[in-house]
Design an enzyme around this catalytic site. Structure first.
Site, PDB file in Angstrom:
ATOM      1  N   LYS A 110      44.616  32.857  42.141  1.00  0.00           N
ATOM      2  CA  LYS A 110      45.359  33.306  43.437  1.00  0.00           C
ATOM      3  C   LYS A 110      45.365  32.224  44.150  1.00  0.00           C
ATOM      4  CE  LYS A 110      43.160  37.695  42.171  1.00  0.00           C
ATOM      5  NZ  LYS A 110      44.455  38.296  41.394  1.00  0.00           N
TER       6      LYS A 110
ATOM      7  N   GLY B 286      40.141  50.073  37.242  1.00  0.00           N
ATOM      8  CA  GLY B 286      40.298  50.243  36.014  1.00  0.00           C
ATOM      9  C   GLY B 286      41.583  49.776  35.044  1.00  0.00           C
ATOM     10  N   GLY B 287      42.508  49.386  35.816  1.00  0.00           N
ATOM     11  CA  GLY B 287      43.777  49.287  35.205  1.00  0.00           C
ATOM     12  C   GLY B 287      43.865  48.358  33.976  1.00  0.00           C
TER      13      GLY B 287
ATOM     14  N   ASP C  76      31.974  46.232  37.798  1.00  0.00           N
ATOM     15  CA  ASP C  76      32.405  46.279  39.202  1.00  0.00           C
ATOM     16  C   ASP C  76      31.396  47.256  39.917  1.00  0.00           C
ATOM     17  OD1 ASP C  76      33.850  47.044  41.688  1.00  0.00           O
ATOM     18  OD2 ASP C  76      35.404  45.989  40.758  1.00  0.00           O
TER      19      ASP C  76
ATOM     20  N   ASP D 233      40.652  39.534  37.125  1.00  0.00           N
ATOM     21  CA  ASP D 233      41.665  39.470  37.990  1.00  0.00           C
ATOM     22  C   ASP D 233      40.942  39.681  39.319  1.00  0.00           C
ATOM     23  OD1 ASP D 233      44.377  39.783  38.729  1.00  0.00           O
ATOM     24  OD2 ASP D 233      44.469  41.807  38.591  1.00  0.00           O
TER      25      ASP D 233
END
Length: 343
Positions: free
Chosen positions: A299, A214-215, A231, A269
């Site tokens: 990535k 949860g950042g 998620d 992300d």
């Protein structure tokens, strides 16, 4: 033939691909040489730091983090800024300013017996003696001194043409008690580097793919976004308590197929290959409102990096304009891309 030199910073691990990128996209490049662990000098026939900043704004260049026009170099072990201040004075006068921000940065391990603070104080005194008003930040023109293992390189540039207002692009962020993951630093740095909030209404809506723990959701919620976190994994309980946060315990693919909602901002992300991530973003463009903004991290790993970037940009171009792409300081073997839906 007279040439121009630009000092740039980049991630130490990205030096080989950064050099390849510069030689490929800067048409008048003569030479690119590494001068420190995270710094290099590109020599060109006529291109300036401003010209390279334009290339970076159009996304051909993604690895430079900071740019400045090289004015002089000196051996700090034998002399000081006083030895090249005449050259520096001439360069500053071209910008028609009496106020400059002084930026000191170190690139790699050096044997110099001084602190960055001491170096700043000494250089500031030299400039003050020349009649300049010296600041740390806030001035439109910056004087940069980069100390490398073998030399000190002095540059002058408009901050607006430098890619970053931080010395060497070294954005420093501190961990807070509320932080739930180090990944937050990437999104925090992006908000400092690029105004992705512009054009989005206050308390807009955001979608966070692969949100756990949860950042990124936390950062968005604290900026006022009503955020849907997607998620199958758990979110940190502190994030779930934030106003406007909704947790959809499912995969991004399932959510995309089932939802009828539309968002102002979409962020991703997730750990997946650049081509898969790009295709997911294209498929998800329909979840954005017209001219909505998307953020994704590509990535790339360490091999065939430029090929992966080119392929990803080609995929993303089917649904978006690429507004910003850069390997930020808090990225590792990845880059952060800001996209805007066509209509």
């Amino acid at each position: 033939m007279a040439t121009r030199k630009t000092l740039l910073s980049m991630a130490a691990d990205s030096w080989p691909v950064a050099k390849e990128e510069l030689l490929h996209h800067v048409e008048d490049a003569v030479e690119v040489r590494r001068v420190g662990e995270e710094s290099a000098v590109i020599e060109t026939a006529h291109s300036t730091a401003k010209d390279l900043a334009v290339l970076a704004s159009r996304a051909p260049l993604v690895f430079p983090r900071h740019l400045t026009n090289v004015v002089a170099e000196y051996d700090h072990a034998a002399t000081g800024l006083e030895s090249v201040v005449d050259f520096l004075d001439t360069a500053i006068r071209e910008y028609a300013t009496s106020e400059v921000a002084l930026q000191i940065w170190l690139s790699g391990k050096t044997a110099y017996k001084f602190s960055r603070h001491d170096a700043w104080e000494r250089a500031a005194q030299v400039l003050t003696d020349r009649g300049y008003q010296v600041t740390r930040t806030g001035s439109p023109v910056a004087v940069s001194i980069c100390f490398t293992p073998k030399t000190a390189i002095v540059g002058v540039n408009r901050v607006a043409d430098s890619l970053s207002s931080w010395p060497g692009g070294e954005v420093r962020l501190s961990k807070t008690p509320d932080q739930v993951s180090r990944a937050e630093f990437k999104l925090e740095e992006l908000f400092k580097a690029y105004p992705i909030d512009e054009g989005i209404e206050p308390k807009g809506t955001a979608l966070d793919y692969g949100a756990a723990p949860g950042g990124w959701t936390r950062i968005l919620a604290e900026r006022g976004y009503r955020t849907t976190a997607v998620d199958p994994g758990d979110l940190d309980p502190r994030v779930l308590k934030l106003p406007g946060v909704v947790h959809e315990r499912t995969t991004a693919g399932n959510f995309l197929r089932e939802t009828g909602d539309r968002f102002d901002l979409l962020v991703n992300d997730m750990k997946m290959s650049p081509d898969r991530s790009s295709r997911l973003m294209v498929d998800s463009a329909r979840l954005l409102k017209p001219f909505g903004v998307a953020v994704t991290t590509l990535k790339t790993g360490a091999h065939h990096v430029l090929e992966q970037i080119d392929e990803s940009f080609a995929i993303l171009g089917a649904a978006y304009d690429i507004e910003f792409a850069r390997q930020l300081r808090h990225n590792r073997n990845e880059l952060t891309v800001v996209l805007r839906r066509f209509d």
